[in-house]
Design a protein around this motif. Structure first.
Motif, short mmCIF file in Angstrom:
data_model
loop_
_atom_site.label_atom_id
_atom_site.label_comp_id
_atom_site.label_asym_id
_atom_site.label_seq_id
_atom_site.Cartn_x
_atom_site.Cartn_y
_atom_site.Cartn_z
N GLY A 1 0.82 -1.21 0.00
CA GLY A 1 0.00 0.00 0.00
C GLY A 1 0.85 1.25 0.00
N GLY A 2 0.36 2.30 -0.66
CA GLY A 2 1.14 3.53 -0.73
C GLY A 2 0.29 4.73 -1.05
N VAL A 3 0.87 5.66 -1.78
CA VAL A 3 0.14 6.84 -2.23
C VAL A 3 -0.03 6.76 -3.73
CG1 VAL A 3 0.98 8.28 -0.33
CG2 VAL A 3 2.26 8.20 -2.49
N LYS A 4 -0.94 7.57 -4.25
CA LYS A 4 -1.15 7.64 -5.69
C LYS A 4 -0.30 8.76 -6.26
CE LYS A 4 -4.86 7.44 -9.14
NZ LYS A 4 -6.33 7.52 -9.37
N ILE A 5 0.31 8.49 -7.41
CA ILE A 5 1.13 9.49 -8.08
C ILE A 5 0.66 9.68 -9.50
CG2 ILE A 5 3.19 9.03 -6.65
CD1 ILE A 5 4.27 7.38 -9.06
N ASP A 6 1.10 10.79 -10.11
CA ASP A 6 0.78 11.00 -11.52
C ASP A 6 1.97 10.60 -12.38
OD1 ASP A 6 2.64 13.08 -11.42
OD2 ASP A 6 1.15 14.68 -11.58
N ALA A 7 1.90 10.89 -13.67
CA ALA A 7 2.93 10.45 -14.61
C ALA A 7 4.28 11.10 -14.36
CB ALA A 7 2.49 10.74 -16.04
N ARG A 8 4.32 12.19 -13.58
CA ARG A 8 5.59 12.84 -13.26
C ARG A 8 6.10 12.44 -11.88
NH1 ARG A 8 4.93 17.77 -12.23
NH2 ARG A 8 7.01 18.54 -12.80
N GLY A 9 5.39 11.54 -11.21
CA GLY A 9 5.80 11.12 -9.88
C GLY A 9 5.27 11.99 -8.77
N ALA A 10 4.42 12.98 -9.10
CA ALA A 10 3.86 13.87 -8.09
C ALA A 10 2.79 13.14 -7.30
CB ALA A 10 3.28 15.12 -8.75
N VAL A 11 2.77 13.38 -5.99
CA VAL A 11 1.77 12.77 -5.12
C VAL A 11 0.43 13.44 -5.35
CG1 VAL A 11 1.10 12.35 -2.73
CG2 VAL A 11 3.51 12.16 -3.40
N LEU A 12 -0.62 12.63 -5.47
CA LEU A 12 -1.96 13.15 -5.72
C LEU A 12 -2.77 13.20 -4.42
CD1 LEU A 12 -2.87 11.25 -9.01
CD2 LEU A 12 -1.86 13.53 -8.75
#
Length: 489
Positions: free
Chosen positions: A430-441
């Motif tokens: 389990g973790g966090v969701k990121i976008d295509a640039r690796g930014a945390v959402l």
């Protein structure tokens, strides 16, 4: 110049650091551990990395020693993106491939070539991923290369690349909190109370596998009793800091990489051993024998697939057994095929010249039931099929409630050995969701400005297990993305 701070110093963190430095950023890495234990879980691994490849042309440029004479008599085969996808789907419990899994597959080969461009080199895993057949080394599980020097070597090579590009690292300095102004992360506070400014912060500080309370909360009762295979420092700090800023929890928090480990090992892979030797507490040759629980029963199909596809699940199966332990039983026919960790000087086992004499030595096991199980197993082994550890040989059993599908040989040649094992947790899913640039959402799928994540922090990559070697590759793929994103690339 863009200022980037990275929390953590493992494979994913170093990949992020190298990528950010490539883009001209100034990078400071903050590591919770003192220098001897830096590197997160990376040092505890065998350094193997799974990636899609078409053949020798993709393998040979990555090899440290291209003059190794064994290369001329080696069959690496191929491992296509389609096969990688199929393998991941096998652990998804019916879920389709996630975006993160598709990214891992598509970028796995490029990630390896990228590491090699920074002088990170690899060697074929002859001792663990191939068997000799007809004078050739045949690789059997789609996993061919590991860093020279295994996990320690990977850390050292990546650290050398990071520092050569101008990266700085501070040991014994944990990120305790994130500084946020007007919805943007602008720096960190260390555990020493120091505030450090940054244009971007990358969380690469692992999951929660070393936190027994969080293991019980997310994975289940009694998971506080699991042996921790890796670093004691992955206690979920990064996840807590991200959550405080509204990060979206993502992926399967009930899942983890759980490997069969020596029952007698100390937590954290035994810290009095050099990091490269901590892997010797794994016990993953169960496919060459059988496993018995306290009731004297077999509880998994030890030969259902190559061990690359089962070891990260079978540790969990062992944890579900009475007392959270099992015994792996072998006879003399396979002792020379057991990996080095079974012959390690501190490996725990019992030995006898007969099964009848061995069974009473297996502490905690119902002896009468164990004898019936082993007798029934021997009677069910297919005699007509040939044993071949280089492939799914179909040499199974007939008539058992729980079959052994491949590599089933009678236990009939002494001396016999039994190794006590338990479940050893390596990392959480389990973790966090990121976008295509690796930014945390955040919880509305909007990027949290200035905050990035990679490595075990990224959710959605693994669910009910994973094909061996995928974890380190995932660290490189998403570490590189986070580094480029944080540096504005």
């Amino acid at each position: 110049m863009t200022q980037v701070i990275i929390a953590g110093s493992g494979n994913a963190a170093l990949s992020a650091g190298i990528a950010a430095l490539e883009k001209g950023a100034q990078v400071l890495m903050l590591e919770k551990a003192e220098e001897p234990l830096a590197g997160g879980n990376t040092k505890y691994t065998a350094g193997a990395m799974r990636f899609a490849y078409d053949g020798d042309a993709d393998i040979l440029p990555l090899v440290q020693n291209p003059d190794d004479p064994r290369l001329k008599v080696t069959d690496f085969g191929s491992y296509t993106q389609e096969k990688f996808a199929s393998d991941l789907l096998g652990f998804n419990d019916g879920r389709p491939l996630t975006v993160e899994q598709q990214t891992l597959i598509k970028e796995s080969n490029g990630a390896m070539q990228w590491l090699a461009s920074h002088d990170v080199k690899f060697e074929p895993i002859y001792t663990r991923q191939s068997f000799e057949k007809d004078g050739r080394h045949v690789f059997w599980g789609g996993l061919t290369l590991a860093s020279e020097g295994e996990g320690v070597g990977l850390f050292e090579q990546e650290l050398a690349a990071f520092t050569a590009l101008g990266g700085c690292i501070r040991y014994g300095c944990a990120v305790a909190d994130l500084i946020s102004e007007d919805g943007k992360v602008t720096g960190v506070v260390t555990d020493q109370g120091e505030a450090l400014s940054a244009d971007a912060v990358i969380l690469a500080c692992g999951g929660f596998e070393a936190n027994p309370d969080l293991r019980q909360k997310h994975i289940g009762p009694d998971w506080d009793k699991a042996k921790v295979r890796g670093t004691p420092h992955n206690t979920g700090d990064g996840l807590a800091m991200a959550e405080k800023l509204g990060a979206q929890a993502y992926g399967f928090y009930g899942g983890c990489h759980a490997t069969p480990m020596d029952l007698k090992m100390a937590d954290y892979g035994n810290l009095d051993l050099p990091p490269g030797e901590r892997k010797n507490y794994r016990k993953i040759c169960y496919f060459l024998g059988v496993m018995l629980n306290a009731r004297g029963d077999r509880f998994v199909d030890e030969g259902i697939n190559f061990r690359n596809y089962t070891y990260a699940q079978f540790g969990r199966e062992i944890m579900a057994q009475p007392g959270h332990f099992a015994w792996q039983v072998f006879d003399a026919k396979v002792l020379d095929l057991l990996y080095g960790e079974y012959h390690f000087e501190d490996a725990h086992f019992v030995e006898a010249e007969s099964l009848e004499a061995l069974i009473p030595l297996m502490e905690g096991v119902n002896g009468a039931a164990a004898a019936r199980t082993l007798e029934g197993y021997n009677a069910a082994v297919m005699e007509e099929a040939a044993f071949d550890p280089t492939r799914l040989d179909g040499k199974g059993t007939r008539g058992l409630r729980l079959a052994k599908s491949n590599w089933a040989q009678k236990l009939d040649k002494g001396p016999f050995r039994a190794y006590p094992v338990t479940g050893g947790i390596t990392f959480t899913y389990g973790g966090v969701k990121i976008d295509a640039r690796g930014a945390v959402l955040d919880r509305q799928d909007a990027p949290i400005a200035g905050l990035y994540a990679c490595g075990e922090m990224v959710g959605g990559v693994f669910f009910n297990g994973y094909p061996g070697g995928s974890g380190l590759t995932s660290g490189v793929v998403f570490g590189r993305r986070a580094g480029y994103g944080a540096a504005g690339g």
